[in-house]
Design an enzyme around this catalytic site. Sequence first.
Site, PDB file in Angstrom:
ATOM      1  N   ARG A  88      25.063  17.176  48.541  1.00 41.85           N
ATOM      2  CA  ARG A  88      25.411  17.640  47.193  1.00 41.85           C
ATOM      3  C   ARG A  88      24.416  17.092  46.171  1.00 41.85           C
ATOM      4  O   ARG A  88      24.105  17.740  45.182  1.00 41.85           O
ATOM      5  CB  ARG A  88      26.822  17.177  46.830  1.00 41.85           C
ATOM      6  CG  ARG A  88      27.918  17.784  47.705  1.00 41.85           C
ATOM      7  CD  ARG A  88      29.267  17.169  47.367  1.00 41.85           C
ATOM      8  NE  ARG A  88      30.363  17.771  48.117  1.00 41.85           N
ATOM      9  CZ  ARG A  88      30.836  17.300  49.271  1.00 41.85           C
ATOM     10  NH1 ARG A  88      30.293  16.238  49.831  1.00 41.85           N
ATOM     11  NH2 ARG A  88      31.849  17.894  49.884  1.00 41.85           N
ATOM     12  N   ARG A 151      41.807  18.202  52.162  1.00 39.92           N
ATOM     13  CA  ARG A 151      41.127  18.182  53.472  1.00 39.92           C
ATOM     14  C   ARG A 151      41.621  16.991  54.311  1.00 39.92           C
ATOM     15  O   ARG A 151      41.764  17.092  55.531  1.00 39.92           O
ATOM     16  CB  ARG A 151      39.609  18.118  53.264  1.00 39.92           C
ATOM     17  CG  ARG A 151      39.079  19.440  52.736  1.00 39.92           C
ATOM     18  CD  ARG A 151      37.588  19.409  52.465  1.00 39.92           C
ATOM     19  NE  ARG A 151      37.135  20.767  52.139  1.00 39.92           N
ATOM     20  CZ  ARG A 151      36.019  21.031  51.461  1.00 39.92           C
ATOM     21  NH1 ARG A 151      35.234  20.055  51.045  1.00 39.92           N
ATOM     22  NH2 ARG A 151      35.676  22.285  51.218  1.00 39.92           N
ATOM     23  N   HIS A 175      32.542  12.034  45.159  1.00 41.70           N
ATOM     24  CA  HIS A 175      32.696  13.284  45.922  1.00 41.70           C
ATOM     25  C   HIS A 175      31.398  13.545  46.692  1.00 41.70           C
ATOM     26  O   HIS A 175      30.589  14.395  46.323  1.00 41.70           O
ATOM     27  CB  HIS A 175      33.018  14.423  44.934  1.00 41.70           C
ATOM     28  CG  HIS A 175      33.159  15.755  45.583  1.00 41.70           C
ATOM     29  ND1 HIS A 175      34.096  16.026  46.553  1.00 41.70           N
ATOM     30  CD2 HIS A 175      32.470  16.916  45.401  1.00 41.70           C
ATOM     31  CE1 HIS A 175      33.983  17.285  46.930  1.00 41.70           C
ATOM     32  NE2 HIS A 175      32.994  17.844  46.249  1.00 41.70           N
TER      33      HIS A 175
HETATM   34  N1  LIG Z   1      33.577  19.839  43.148  1.00 38.54           N
HETATM   35  C1  LIG Z   1      33.909  20.437  44.291  1.00 38.54           C
HETATM   36  O1  LIG Z   1      34.836  20.017  44.960  1.00 38.54           O
HETATM   37  C2  LIG Z   1      33.147  21.659  44.727  1.00 38.54           C
HETATM   38  C3  LIG Z   1      33.594  22.439  45.802  1.00 38.54           C
HETATM   39  C4  LIG Z   1      32.870  23.566  46.158  1.00 38.54           C
HETATM   40  C5  LIG Z   1      31.713  23.914  45.462  1.00 38.54           C
HETATM   41  N2  LIG Z   1      31.291  23.131  44.438  1.00 38.54           N
HETATM   42  C6  LIG Z   1      30.105  23.448  43.655  1.00 38.54           C
HETATM   43  O2  LIG Z   1      30.418  24.519  42.781  1.00 38.54           O
HETATM   44  C7  LIG Z   1      29.218  25.224  42.462  1.00 38.54           C
HETATM   45  C8  LIG Z   1      29.438  26.717  42.667  1.00 38.54           C
HETATM   46  O3  LIG Z   1      29.593  26.996  44.052  1.00 38.54           O
HETATM   47  P1  LIG Z   1      29.782  28.511  44.542  1.00 38.54           P
HETATM   48  O4  LIG Z   1      29.959  28.453  46.004  1.00 38.54           O
HETATM   49  O5  LIG Z   1      30.784  29.206  43.690  1.00 38.54           O
HETATM   50  O6  LIG Z   1      28.328  29.107  44.205  1.00 38.54           O
HETATM   51  P2  LIG Z   1      27.962  30.655  43.922  1.00 38.54           P
HETATM   52  O7  LIG Z   1      26.477  30.759  44.075  1.00 38.54           O
HETATM   53  O8  LIG Z   1      28.812  31.538  44.734  1.00 38.54           O
HETATM   54  O9  LIG Z   1      28.367  30.854  42.386  1.00 38.54           O
HETATM   55  C9  LIG Z   1      27.708  30.205  41.339  1.00 38.54           C
HETATM   56  C10 LIG Z   1      27.608  31.204  40.192  1.00 38.54           C
HETATM   57  O10 LIG Z   1      27.068  30.525  39.058  1.00 38.54           O
HETATM   58  C11 LIG Z   1      26.325  31.499  38.328  1.00 38.54           C
HETATM   59  N3  LIG Z   1      25.414  30.845  37.385  1.00 38.54           N
HETATM   60  C12 LIG Z   1      24.250  30.195  37.631  1.00 38.54           C
HETATM   61  N4  LIG Z   1      23.727  29.751  36.468  1.00 38.54           N
HETATM   62  C13 LIG Z   1      24.566  30.107  35.483  1.00 38.54           C
HETATM   63  C14 LIG Z   1      24.580  29.921  34.069  1.00 38.54           C
HETATM   64  N5  LIG Z   1      23.602  29.259  33.454  1.00 38.54           N
HETATM   65  N6  LIG Z   1      25.603  30.441  33.374  1.00 38.54           N
HETATM   66  C15 LIG Z   1      26.615  31.101  33.982  1.00 38.54           C
HETATM   67  N7  LIG Z   1      26.658  31.312  35.315  1.00 38.54           N
HETATM   68  C16 LIG Z   1      25.648  30.819  36.065  1.00 38.54           C
HETATM   69  C17 LIG Z   1      25.607  32.274  39.420  1.00 38.54           C
HETATM   70  O11 LIG Z   1      25.131  33.537  38.943  1.00 38.54           O
HETATM   71  C18 LIG Z   1      26.686  32.395  40.479  1.00 38.54           C
HETATM   72  O12 LIG Z   1      27.425  33.610  40.352  1.00 38.54           O
HETATM   73  C19 LIG Z   1      28.124  24.607  43.331  1.00 38.54           C
HETATM   74  O13 LIG Z   1      27.384  23.656  42.589  1.00 38.54           O
HETATM   75  C20 LIG Z   1      28.909  23.936  44.442  1.00 38.54           C
HETATM   76  O14 LIG Z   1      28.183  22.884  45.035  1.00 38.54           O
HETATM   77  C21 LIG Z   1      31.990  22.011  44.059  1.00 38.54           C
END
Ligand SMILES: NC(=O)c1ccc[n+]([C@@H]2O[C@H](COP(=O)([O-])OP(=O)(O)OC[C@H]3O[C@@H](n4cnc5c(N)ncnc54)[C@H](O)[C@@H]3O)[C@@H](O)[C@H]2O)c1
Length: 308
Positions: A88, A151, A175
């Site tokens: 991450r 999980r 995390h």
């Molecule tokens: N904290 C947690 O527990 C957890 C769990 C899962 C995923 N995540 C994180 O969440 C994030 C999203 O994951 P995902 O699988 O949905 O990714 P994804 O690629 O499916 O979706 C991300 C979206 O963000 C959009 N985006 C990018 N830049 C942007 C901006 N400046 N303004 C608005 N939208 C923008 C993209 O177009 C895309 O649609 C990642 O960083 C991932 O690592 C965190």
Amino acid sequence: MKITVVGAGAVGASCAEYIAIKNFASEVVLLDIKEGYAEGKAMDLMQTASLNGFDTKITGSTSDYSKTADSNIVVITSGIPRKPGMTREELIGINAGIVKSVSASLIKHSPNAIMIVVSNPMDTMTYLVHKTTDLPKNRIIGMGGALDSARFKYRLAEALGAPISDVDGMVIGGHSDTGMVPLISHATRNSVKVSEFLSEDQMDYVVQETKVGGATLTKLLGTSAWYAPGAAVSGLVQAIACDQKKMFPCSTFLEGEYGLNDICIGVPVILGRNGIEKIVAIELGDAEKNKMQESAEGVRKTNELLDV
Ligand SMILES: NC(=O)c1ccc[n+]([C@@H]2O[C@H](COP(=O)([O-])OP(=O)(O)OC[C@H]3O[C@@H](n4cnc5c(N)ncnc54)[C@H](O)[C@@H]3O)[C@@H](O)[C@H]2O)c1
């Protein structure tokens, strides 16, 4: 109750879907930078309303933050997810810039909102929001521990051969694959410590599989998971929106709690209409205390990469 979710990708859309299905919000706005994407996801989700029986109105917007105005809760999921083999922490270069600009735009239109940060590396992104905005610390919440705990419960139930409703447990700390601290000594089956049922080896296996839970899914899916992350965010949103006073492990800015200062990291908190209403101090054993300190060192290393 108006909720904005920035990032209409896998996690953002799943989060919007769970919020809608739970039927406690009047409006969910999905916003994405990709032309038409949020509008498309919102329309598709709205076409499930009559099938799934919810009245929440979901709308989409391409980068028009005026549509998000006066949101009560805003969720940041925008940014890149990890690919198999990545940590991450490796996402920081791209995601820090995105989270910084998105949080500023959100606050401009919803100055009283409570902000939930999901984008990774989540503890560092939560710290970034803390350092670059004027939001009080009770209104900046990092989501990670709620997912990691779900999980943990999944792995505990598997090892115990028990239904998940029999199991309780919590994961605190950073995390990350190495930083999570699953509190195995506090985990229970119907209030009986799991150590009554599981061997040391079985408990070690549960802890290890919990810590790499995200990486396991990323390897299987080719990208990071979304159902459990979306459900975990919706749980935090509901606790705030419905003033539930529920306890979740969340990343929050610490000022001496757990012996830590100037860091955002996962600890148990009470969530209600004011966001983080209390940080809960729980007694940790020496091993858990040490793990928490090591975890904090890892988060600090990532924080040092920030330009704040
Ligand atoms: N904290 C947690 O527990 C957890 C769990 C899962 C995923 N995540 C994180 O969440 C994030 C999203 O994951 P995902 O699988 O949905 O990714 P994804 O690629 O499916 O979706 C991300 C979206 O963000 C959009 N985006 C990018 N830049 C942007 C901006 N400046 N303004 C608005 N939208 C923008 C993209 O177009 C895309 O649609 C990642 O960083 C991932 O690592 C965190």
